[in-house]
Design an enzyme around this catalytic site. Structure first.
Site, PDB file in Angstrom:
ATOM      1  N   ASP A   1      -0.374   1.540 -42.315  1.00 21.62           N
ATOM      2  CA  ASP A   1       0.186   2.456 -41.322  1.00 21.62           C
ATOM      3  C   ASP A   1      -0.749   2.707 -40.155  1.00 21.62           C
ATOM      4  O   ASP A   1      -0.341   2.687 -38.994  1.00 21.62           O
ATOM      5  CB  ASP A   1       0.518   3.806 -41.969  1.00 21.62           C
ATOM      6  CG  ASP A   1       1.792   3.746 -42.799  1.00 21.62           C
ATOM      7  OD1 ASP A   1       2.592   2.817 -42.588  1.00 21.62           O
ATOM      8  OD2 ASP A   1       1.981   4.624 -43.656  1.00 21.62           O
TER       9      ASP A   1
ATOM     10  N   LYS B   1       9.280  13.571 -50.102  1.00 22.79           N
ATOM     11  CA  LYS B   1       9.584  12.153 -49.879  1.00 22.79           C
ATOM     12  C   LYS B   1       8.886  11.357 -50.978  1.00 22.79           C
ATOM     13  O   LYS B   1       7.676  11.135 -50.928  1.00 22.79           O
ATOM     14  CB  LYS B   1       9.102  11.710 -48.497  1.00 22.79           C
ATOM     15  CG  LYS B   1       9.446  10.264 -48.145  1.00 22.79           C
ATOM     16  CD  LYS B   1       8.966   9.920 -46.741  1.00 22.79           C
ATOM     17  CE  LYS B   1       9.377   8.504 -46.348  1.00 22.79           C
ATOM     18  NZ  LYS B   1       8.732   7.491 -47.186  1.00 22.79           N
TER      19      LYS B   1
ATOM     20  N   LYS C   1       4.357  13.396 -42.520  1.00 26.60           N
ATOM     21  CA  LYS C   1       3.423  12.705 -43.402  1.00 26.60           C
ATOM     22  C   LYS C   1       2.008  13.144 -43.088  1.00 26.60           C
ATOM     23  O   LYS C   1       1.654  13.363 -41.929  1.00 26.60           O
ATOM     24  CB  LYS C   1       3.551  11.187 -43.248  1.00 26.60           C
ATOM     25  CG  LYS C   1       4.951  10.665 -43.549  1.00 26.60           C
ATOM     26  CD  LYS C   1       4.979   9.162 -43.646  1.00 26.60           C
ATOM     27  CE  LYS C   1       4.343   8.703 -44.933  1.00 26.60           C
ATOM     28  NZ  LYS C   1       4.486   7.254 -45.156  1.00 26.60           N
TER      29      LYS C   1
ATOM     30  N   CYS D   1     -29.957   0.940 -14.132  1.00 31.20           N
ATOM     31  CA  CYS D   1     -29.862   1.213 -15.567  1.00 31.20           C
ATOM     32  C   CYS D   1     -29.239   0.007 -16.261  1.00 31.20           C
ATOM     33  O   CYS D   1     -28.088  -0.357 -15.978  1.00 31.20           O
ATOM     34  CB  CYS D   1     -29.008   2.461 -15.812  1.00 31.20           C
ATOM     35  SG  CYS D   1     -28.740   2.820 -17.559  1.00 31.20           S
TER      36      CYS D   1
END
Length: 654
Positions: free
Chosen positions: A72, A149, A308, A418
């Site tokens: 996910d 769920k 969720k 730099c």
């Protein structure tokens, strides 16, 4: 989860049954891809989609390849970020059962829209409110229902047969599981519609965890055609494995005001209500009139959403805080922590945002912090549990110049000398240009260390110069070739301008700016000129004028090197309003022979078309080159999209 380069025998059998083939990925690469330390950004779109398909097939079949969190929040999230409208995100992931013919389901079983933050729930409720108004229903009295769920195997029971969810419209008949003795949870009746085949969490941990890697492995074993193994038969006999209809789930009901006021407590209560794996809380509207009015997408019902939590947290010790200088001169703190796994990834470093946060919260060596990944790919510091004495740098870690405070940030103002600012700016230029390979961080550092500190200086390097800088002969040849390519290949003028990294001038603003003023004139623009463009405030215009002035010398030097720039059409320039592409939404796919896809996209836009990255119901035309997969072709046919070969597309203009 696989532990080596080869897929397990069971996984290979599933892929063979589903006729899955490796077209873009290589099986031997899977071990590296599923490693939590793998950088998913390295995958191109085709490989990412193929891996998601592969992982989903194995997950649905009970032979999980990666964790839910990794699926996910790493791979699926990457697809959402790249291609938010891709059909994979809009359709139900099918159950890969091939042992029986598919049949029409008596009821559509779709996936559920997901939310990971309360703000996302509020946005969904705003849509409910709007629908209620259009239906003439009072929002304040609407009843919301919340249920756990369950993380099981989705199925539908019509009282006679039990079906898998399949693709949401067609599934397979698995009535055999009831014939084997499977019961409805709570001794409920048959025919209660959609639900999940699940196993008791406590029973699984006590009796099955040593035999099955996870509960999905076990659930899949219940429905296969082959005879039940003794552990599955025993779980069914003891009613520890059941079919749990959604209508029998414990629930909470009330108005939105009540739900919003007690949201966290309601979620916590429902999460603990059952002895089954729960991966969210489903919230839905009860009113049938509104449900019918809102309907569904191909992927989910609009009247329903799942909240969720990716609440996996870890308490770790800070080992040290490292200062890093960005190309803008900001010195950013990165906390190195004791290695820990979080949501499927091995975490060793986490950003501390800015040094004022470090100073105020006591983030230093020895501090104890809580990390979380609440629906995000990037971990964050949730809380400092035990502060420590922070170590604030006084000089730039790259050039040693004194730092100054600018609001919350420490800043290095030695921008011309730099090393970090210079090398990061060079890397940014080649990355935004996007038409070259080989000029990543390590190559840029090697070139800079060798004494070449400017972009024009890099373009003047010859093969022998690259060899002297430490590159091999073949690599040196490739580097010179890539520099030539970056000048010869057509590139949008707004992309070229954005590559200079001027403050407030990202790709979007550059494209907008050059839609009103030609590239050759932008360095003469005043603040008054820029604020005539909608969306550019005085503050932005002032920053852009200052940045353009500072970059002019470098721009002039590079511009004179002859880059092949494609001019942005000025606002008001007439497009072909009557041409064959006017107003069409076109998607290009596959390998083109007469030019690159980018070139074809540019041409289509100039001819009045809109160009998409993925097929949707709004797509008018799919232009196919070579090596286009059958799934994309079939998807276009299902949606009634006009299919054209590259030759047929080009013939439109002859």
């Amino acid at each position: 989860m696989i532990k080596n380069k080869a897929l397990s025998t069971a996984q290979k059998e599933i892929l063979a049954e589903t006729e899955f083939t490796f077209n873009h990925l290589a099986e031997e690469d899977l071990a590296a891809v599923i490693d939590p330390a793998y950088d998913v950004a390295e995958m191109d779109d085709d490989k990412l989609l193929e891996f998601l398909e592969l992982a989903n097939i194995l997950y649905r079949a009970g032979e999980q390849l990666i964790s839910d969190q990794q699926y996910d929040f790493v791979f699926l999230e990457e697809l959402r970020n790249r291609l938010p409208d891709h059909p994979f995100l809009q359709t139900v992931e099918p159950e890969p059962l091939t042992e029986a013919k598919t049949v029409d389901l008596p009821f559509r079983m779709l996936s559920t829209e997901k939310a990971y933050e309360f703000a996302a729930i509020e946005r969904w409720v705003n849509r409910i409110d709007k629908a209620a108004g259009e239906c003439g229903v009072g929002f304040a009295t609407l009843v919301f229902r919340a249920t756990p769920k369950l993380d099981g195997f989705a199925a539908y029971d019509d009282g006679v047969k039990l079906y898998t969810r399949g693709d949401g419209r067609r599934g397979t008949d698995i009535s055999r599981v009831f014939e084997r003795g499977l019961q409805v949870a709570g001794d409920g009746a048959r025919g209660l519609g959609p639900g999940e085949i699940v196993v008791s969490r406590s029973y699984f941990l006590e009796n099955l965890a040593d035999m099955f890697e996870n509960s999905r492995n076990f659930q899949a074993s219940l429905i296969k055609e082959k005879a039940l193994e003794p552990p599955a038969a025993e779980a069914i006999r003891l009613k520890k494995a059941v079919f749990y209809p959604f209508s029998l789930l414990p629930s909470w009901q009330g108005t939105w005001r009540e739900l919003a006021a007690g949201f966290d407590d309601i979620i916590d209560l429902l999460w603990q209500k059952t002895d089954y794996d729960v991966d969210g809380i489903v919230i839905e509207i009860v009113d049938e009139k509104i449900k019918e009015f809102m309907g569904a997408t191909r992927h989910h019902h609009r009247w329903q959403i799942a909240f969720k939590r990716n609440t996996e947290t870890a308490e770790v010790e800070v080992l040290r805080v490292v200062a890093q200088t960005s190309r803008s001169g900001r010195v950013n703190p990165v906390a190195e922590v004791e290695p820990t796994r979080l949501s499927g990834a091995l975490i060793k470093r986490v950003t501390a945002h800015h040094y004022n946060m470090v100073r105020q919260q006591g983030i230093g060596p020895g501090a104890r912090i809580r990390l979380s990944r609440s629906g995000e790919v990037i971990p964050k510091i949730e809380k400092v549990l035990v502060p420590a004495i922070p170590e604030l740098p006084e000089t730039c870690p790259s050039c040693g110049s004194p730092l100054i405070w600018e609001n919350d940030y420490l800043l290095c103002i030695n921008n011309l000398n730099c090393p970090a600012q210079i090398t990061n700016s060079i890397e940014h230029f080649f990355k935004v240009l996007g038409n070259n390979d080989g000029f990543g961080p390590s190559s840029i550092r090697k070139i800079y260390t060798g004494g070449v500190a400017t972009i024009p200086g890099i373009y003047r390097l010859r093969e022998e110069d690259f060899v002297l800088l430490g590159f091999g002969p073949k690599q040196a040849e490739n580097m010179v070739g890539q520099l030539q390519r970056s000048r010869a290949e057509p590139i949008e003028d707004w992309r070229f301008l954005a590559a200079f990294g001027i403050y407030r001038m990202g790709m979007g603003n550059c494209e907008k700016l050059l839609g009103f003023f030609p590239l050759e004139t932008v360095f003469t623009l005043t603040r008054a000129d820029i604020i005539t463009i909608k969306g550019f405030s005085e503050k932005i215009a002032e920053a852009m004028v200052a940045g353009l002035s500072a970059a002019k010398e470098l721009f002039d030097e590079l511009y004179a090197m002859g880059f092949n720039l494609t001019r942005t059409p000025l606002d008001g320039e007439k497009k072909d309003a009557d041409g064959p592409l006017a107003g069409k939404l076109i998607v290009f796919t596959g390998a083109m022979q007469q030019g690159s896809r980018d070139d074809m996209k540019k041409q289509a836009k100039l001819l009045g078309a809109k160009v998409g990255d993925s097929i949707t119901g709004k797509t008018d035309m799919l232009v196919c080159g070579e090596r286009v997969g059958p799934a994309k072709i079939n998807r276009a046919k299902e949606l009634g999209i006009q299919l054209l070969s590259e030759a047929e597309y080009l013939a439109l203009f002859r």
